[in-house]
Design a protein around this motif. Structure first.
Motif, PDB file in Angstrom:
ATOM      1  N   VAL A  61       0.859  -1.181   0.000  1.00  0.00           N
ATOM      2  CA  VAL A  61       0.000   0.000   0.000  1.00  0.00           C
ATOM      3  C   VAL A  61       0.895   1.231   0.000  1.00  0.00           C
ATOM      4  O   VAL A  61       1.754   1.387   0.880  1.00  0.00           O
ATOM      5  CB  VAL A  61      -0.935   0.023   1.221  1.00  0.00           C
ATOM      6  N   THR A  62       0.707   2.104  -0.981  1.00  0.00           N
ATOM      7  CA  THR A  62       1.478   3.345  -1.075  1.00  0.00           C
ATOM      8  C   THR A  62       0.619   4.508  -0.609  1.00  0.00           C
ATOM      9  O   THR A  62      -0.494   4.712  -1.110  1.00  0.00           O
ATOM     10  CB  THR A  62       1.950   3.592  -2.511  1.00  0.00           C
ATOM     11  N   LEU A  63       1.133   5.279   0.350  1.00  0.00           N
ATOM     12  CA  LEU A  63       0.410   6.424   0.872  1.00  0.00           C
ATOM     13  C   LEU A  63       0.663   7.639  -0.018  1.00  0.00           C
ATOM     14  O   LEU A  63       1.741   7.771  -0.605  1.00  0.00           O
ATOM     15  CB  LEU A  63       0.831   6.722   2.304  1.00  0.00           C
ATOM     16  N   PRO A  64      -0.309   8.547  -0.124  1.00  0.00           N
ATOM     17  CA  PRO A  64      -0.136   9.710  -1.001  1.00  0.00           C
ATOM     18  C   PRO A  64       0.950  10.650  -0.489  1.00  0.00           C
ATOM     19  O   PRO A  64       0.924  11.083   0.671  1.00  0.00           O
ATOM     20  CB  PRO A  64      -1.522  10.374  -0.973  1.00  0.00           C
ATOM     21  N   ALA A  65       1.894  10.970  -1.360  1.00  0.00           N
ATOM     22  CA  ALA A  65       3.015  11.832  -0.967  1.00  0.00           C
ATOM     23  C   ALA A  65       2.579  13.275  -0.756  1.00  0.00           C
ATOM     24  O   ALA A  65       3.189  14.006   0.033  1.00  0.00           O
ATOM     25  CB  ALA A  65       4.106  11.767  -2.031  1.00  0.00           C
ATOM     26  N   GLU A  66       1.498  13.701  -1.449  1.00  0.00           N
ATOM     27  CA  GLU A  66       1.075  15.098  -1.336  1.00  0.00           C
ATOM     28  C   GLU A  66       0.384  15.397  -0.009  1.00  0.00           C
ATOM     29  O   GLU A  66       0.271  16.556   0.392  1.00  0.00           O
ATOM     30  CB  GLU A  66       0.149  15.461  -2.503  1.00  0.00           C
ATOM     31  N   THR A  67      -0.100  14.350   0.679  1.00  0.00           N
ATOM     32  CA  THR A  67      -0.722  14.535   2.000  1.00  0.00           C
ATOM     33  C   THR A  67      -0.133  13.501   2.952  1.00  0.00           C
ATOM     34  O   THR A  67      -0.788  12.519   3.301  1.00  0.00           O
ATOM     35  CB  THR A  67      -2.256  14.380   1.924  1.00  0.00           C
ATOM     36  N   PRO A  68       1.111  13.706   3.399  1.00  0.00           N
ATOM     37  CA  PRO A  68       1.778  12.705   4.237  1.00  0.00           C
ATOM     38  C   PRO A  68       1.121  12.565   5.615  1.00  0.00           C
ATOM     39  O   PRO A  68       0.463  13.488   6.102  1.00  0.00           O
ATOM     40  CB  PRO A  68       3.205  13.243   4.352  1.00  0.00           C
ATOM     41  N   PHE A  69       1.304  11.398   6.212  1.00  0.00           N
ATOM     42  CA  PHE A  69       0.824  11.140   7.567  1.00  0.00           C
ATOM     43  C   PHE A  69       1.969  11.361   8.558  1.00  0.00           C
ATOM     44  O   PHE A  69       3.107  10.972   8.291  1.00  0.00           O
ATOM     45  CB  PHE A  69       0.346   9.698   7.694  1.00  0.00           C
ATOM     46  N   ALA A  70       1.656  11.934   9.717  1.00  0.00           N
ATOM     47  CA  ALA A  70       2.679  12.112  10.745  1.00  0.00           C
ATOM     48  C   ALA A  70       2.997  10.790  11.434  1.00  0.00           C
ATOM     49  O   ALA A  70       4.142  10.532  11.822  1.00  0.00           O
ATOM     50  CB  ALA A  70       2.219  13.142  11.771  1.00  0.00           C
ATOM     51  N   PHE A  71       1.974   9.963  11.585  1.00  0.00           N
ATOM     52  CA  PHE A  71       2.154   8.678  12.262  1.00  0.00           C
ATOM     53  C   PHE A  71       1.405   7.590  11.496  1.00  0.00           C
ATOM     54  O   PHE A  71       0.259   7.783  11.094  1.00  0.00           O
ATOM     55  CB  PHE A  71       1.617   8.738  13.697  1.00  0.00           C
ATOM     56  N   VAL A  72       2.053   6.442  11.314  1.00  0.00           N
ATOM     57  CA  VAL A  72       1.436   5.290  10.665  1.00  0.00           C
ATOM     58  C   VAL A  72       1.968   4.019  11.317  1.00  0.00           C
ATOM     59  O   VAL A  72       3.178   3.880  11.526  1.00  0.00           O
ATOM     60  CB  VAL A  72       1.733   5.235   9.152  1.00  0.00           C
ATOM     61  N   SER A  73       1.078   3.101  11.637  1.00  0.00           N
ATOM     62  CA  SER A  73       1.492   1.781  12.098  1.00  0.00           C
ATOM     63  C   SER A  73       0.698   0.739  11.330  1.00  0.00           C
ATOM     64  O   SER A  73      -0.441   0.983  10.925  1.00  0.00           O
ATOM     65  CB  SER A  73       1.266   1.614  13.605  1.00  0.00           C
ATOM     66  N   ALA A  74       1.304  -0.422  11.123  1.00  0.00           N
ATOM     67  CA  ALA A  74       0.675  -1.494  10.354  1.00  0.00           C
ATOM     68  C   ALA A  74       0.090  -2.546  11.280  1.00  0.00           C
ATOM     69  O   ALA A  74       0.661  -2.853  12.329  1.00  0.00           O
ATOM     70  CB  ALA A  74       1.695  -2.136   9.421  1.00  0.00           C
TER      71      ALA A  74
END
Length: 236
Positions: A61-74
């Motif tokens: 899963v690729t997250l959008p680079a234009e709206t990055p997340f500050a925190f992500v866990s799987a």
């Protein structure tokens, strides 16, 4: 055109309409029990196996680079290895109350051993994080790899007013801000599990109803064809 031919054509047309109305092939989708604008929440990716012979062995899963997340866990899943990869941003970015110079770019789940998603089945993979952007929706991209080497990219944007593309990008609709920056609903495990269960039940009910209606329409069309042929034979 004889009456028999006309009735046969009508019956075949009805059968063709039923075939056209059949559900389209499944695709990778995303949903959430609590994701809201500018809040934290969970995004669940539903991945069907569309191969006739090979298991799905990897999901990226690729997250959008234009709206990055500050925190992500799987989400940890038995039988799978989860890997979170970060990448530097083109320029420092402020997301909510956080100043970022790098952000999570991809989350990868790889099946262990001979595991994976078997033919004819699906599985779900989740991430938790935020803040989500202040937008009505957010689109991801997903790459699905099969045991036989086939790779399918789910990354085509959906243009407004146009038919769904063959491999649409998973798009998540976001709820309105709640003011506490913790999502549109309670983030307790019980609430998330209840919402996920309800969604799965609704999906299964909708699919079952559509299949039943399609089968009923097909039977009606075939019955009409049989009656028509019998009536024609009697007249002859």
């Amino acid at each position: 055109m004889t009456r028999t031919t006309a009735r046969l054509a009508a019956a075949l047309s009805a059968i063709a309409l039923v075939a056209v109305a059949a559900p389209a092939s499944a695709h990778v989708g995303v949903s959430s029990p609590d994701a809201a604008k500018e809040g934290f929440g969970k995004a669940v990716f539903r991945v069907p196996n569309e191969s006739d012979s090979a298991a799905t062995t990897k999901i990226v899963v690729t997250l959008p680079a234009e709206t990055p997340f500050a925190f992500v866990s799987a989400e940890a899943k038995p039988g799978w290895t989860a890997t979170v990869t970060k990448a530097p941003l083109d320029k420092p970015t402020t997301v909510g109350d956080y100043d970022l110079t790098e952000a999570v770019s991809t989350v990868t789940w790889t099946a262990k051993g001979d595991g994976g998603i078997p033919v004819g089945q699906f599985d779900e993979f989740a991430i938790s994080g935020g803040p989500f952007p202040d937008a009505d929706s957010i689109s991801f991209s997903a790459q699905q790899t099969y045991a036989d080497g086939e790779v399918v990219d789910w990354d085509q944007p959906q243009a407004e007013g146009e038919a769904e593309p063959e491999h649409p990008a998973p798009t998540l609709t976001l709820g309105e801000p709640t003011g506490d920056h913790h999502g549109a609903a309670s983030t307790t495990a019980d609430t998330e599990d209840a919402a996920a269960t309800t969604e799965a039940s609704d999906d299964d009910s909708s699919t079952g109803l559509g299949t039943w209606l399609g089968g009923a329409a097909l039977l009606v069309a075939l019955a009409a064809l049989v009656v028509s042929l019998r009536q024609n034979r009697r007249r002859a």
